[in-house]
Structures are given as C-alpha cells and as structure tokens.
Design an enzyme around this catalytic site. Structure first.
Site, PDB file in Angstrom:
ATOM      1  N   GLY A   8      56.187  29.217  45.307  1.00  0.00           N
ATOM      2  CA  GLY A   8      56.836  29.555  46.566  1.00  0.00           C
ATOM      3  C   GLY A   8      56.789  28.399  47.553  1.00  0.00           C
ATOM      4  O   GLY A   8      56.806  27.226  47.170  1.00  0.00           O
ATOM      5  N   SER A   9      56.675  28.727  48.840  1.00  0.00           N
ATOM      6  CA  SER A   9      56.912  27.741  49.893  1.00  0.00           C
ATOM      7  C   SER A   9      55.904  26.599  49.952  1.00  0.00           C
ATOM      8  O   SER A   9      56.182  25.576  50.574  1.00  0.00           O
ATOM      9  CB  SER A   9      56.975  28.440  51.257  1.00  0.00           C
ATOM     10  OG  SER A   9      58.144  29.219  51.343  1.00  0.00           O
TER      11      SER A   9
END
Length: 241
Positions: A8-9
């Site tokens: 993810g981020s």
C-alpha cells in the site's frame, strides 16, 4: 520474513524516489490530483480526499493516491519496475532463517494497462516486512542498500571470533536523492498522515500505509486493510529503521 503482503501507501516512497532519480520532478513541483478522481482505461480511481493539486512533497505527506499515480506515469513502466527491483523487492534478503519469501514483482511484460497506477501506490506486488525495512534503510543509509544481518560474529568454545562475510553495500539512489527523501518523509510526520509517529527528543521520517486486502476467492479487494508504517530516526543521521 515469510508472509508477504501488498504494502500500500508506504510504497509511495519508492515511487517518489524513482521520480527524483529519473524525471525533472522536484519536491515543489505541483502535481494535478483530479479533485479526487482519475479515469484510466475504463478504471476509476478515487482518492481519500478530493485534492485538486498538491506539491510533490504534499503528495507524500497527505498520501494522495492520484498524485502518486501521476508521478508514477511520469517515471514510466520500465523505470518504475527497475527501481522497484533495485530497492530489493522481488528478491529474498538472504537472512539465514527458514521459509523466507521473495515477495512478488511481476515483469513489465505481464503488467496490465493500469498496473503502473496500482504499483505506484503499492498494489499488484507483495513484500515482506523485512524487505520494506531493507528498502527504507536505503533512504536512511544515503542511498546504499545494506543487506540485513542477524549474526554479527560466531565463536566456538575456546576458538577465535569469526565474523561472517559481509556483502558490500550497493548504491541504489544518489546520496542527494536519499537526503531529499529523508526531508519529504520528515514532512509526513510533521505535517501529514504520520503525526502519531512523532517522538520526544528525536526527529523522525516515515510513511503510513493502509492497503486493501485482496480476496483470492472472489477476485476483488475487500474493505479490510493492512495498516503499516515505515520510518527512521533521527532524520539527519539515521540510526534506527
């Protein structure tokens, strides 16, 4: 070391580092963020907040998916893949423990039309926690990838102290890129999504992540998330990742 997941981020650190290395983008460059909506080959990607535009620094601090995708598109598929691999993803770290996973990074030939968008924000690939720590240590180590070790030395009873061979560090990004990324990651903690990572008496750089968990049975992303944080301290002379 044995269970990879979509990061993810937190992976946006890799996307931005690749952009600083291969494009003319700089922290103050304004990135269009589509007011929270981006259409790409029939796929609609939405941001958690409708930003019209953000500086590159704020794309990281506020964790804009669309901003990261726009940056990834500037880098391009081949260069982005190269930097993902240079940071150590898709390869086992070599720690002397059983069942280490190399994670999964597909070759560019196997990417779909919107894969670059997914990868720029940390999806469509998987990594272990130790791979993420190794990758962030590149930023902390002035651009050098240092292989993680568990054993510093060995000694048999009555024998001499033996140190296992050390693989020399490998230059992944330029030192000036690493310094810039440190500053951008400090901004995440000071002004962005990582404010809870502030420490008393130490400067901190980091990046938050919340990746949707993929369901292999229904072949779609669920509304369950893996939350993660990568970081280092202190910012000027990192000692801990």
């Amino acid at each position: 070391i044995s269970v990879p997941f979509e990061p993810g981020s937190v992976f946006k650190v890799i996307t931005l580092a690749a952009a600083l290395e291969t494009t003319s983008l700089r922290p103050e460059t304004v990135i269009p963020c589509g007011s929270g909506r981006l259409g790409l080959y029939g796929r609609v990607i939405r941001d958690h907040h409708p930003y019209a535009a953000l500086t590159m620094a704020d794309v990281l601090a506020k964790s804009s998916n669309i901003g990261a995708i726009q940056i990834g598109l500037r880098v391009g598929q081949q260069k982005l893949w190269e930097y993902v691999r240079r940071f150590g993803f898709g390869s086992a770290t070599g720690l002397p423990l059983p069942a280490e996973s190399a994670g999964k990074v597909r070759d560019v030939a196997n990417w779909g039309k919107t894969s670059i968008a997914s990868i720029a924000m940390g999806h469509e690939l998987s990594a272990t926690a130790v791979q993420l720590a190794q990758a962030i240590s590149v930023v902390a180590n002035g651009g050098l990838l240092v292989k993680p070790r568990l054993v510093l030395s060995m000694q048999k009873p009555g024998g001499t102290l033996e140190k296992p061979p050390i693989e020399p560090p490998r230059q992944v990004i330029r030192p000036e890129t690493a310094i810039t990324m440190r500053r951008l990651m400090e901004g995440v903690v000071l002004n962005g999504t990582g404010k809870m990572a502030r420490l008393q008496g130490y400067t901190v750089g980091g990046k938050t992540g919340s990746a949707q968990i993929y369901d292999p049975v229904s072949h779609c992303y669920t509304h369950k998330y893996n939350a993660s944080f990568v970081g280092f301290a202190p910012v000027a002379r990192p000692a801990v990742v």
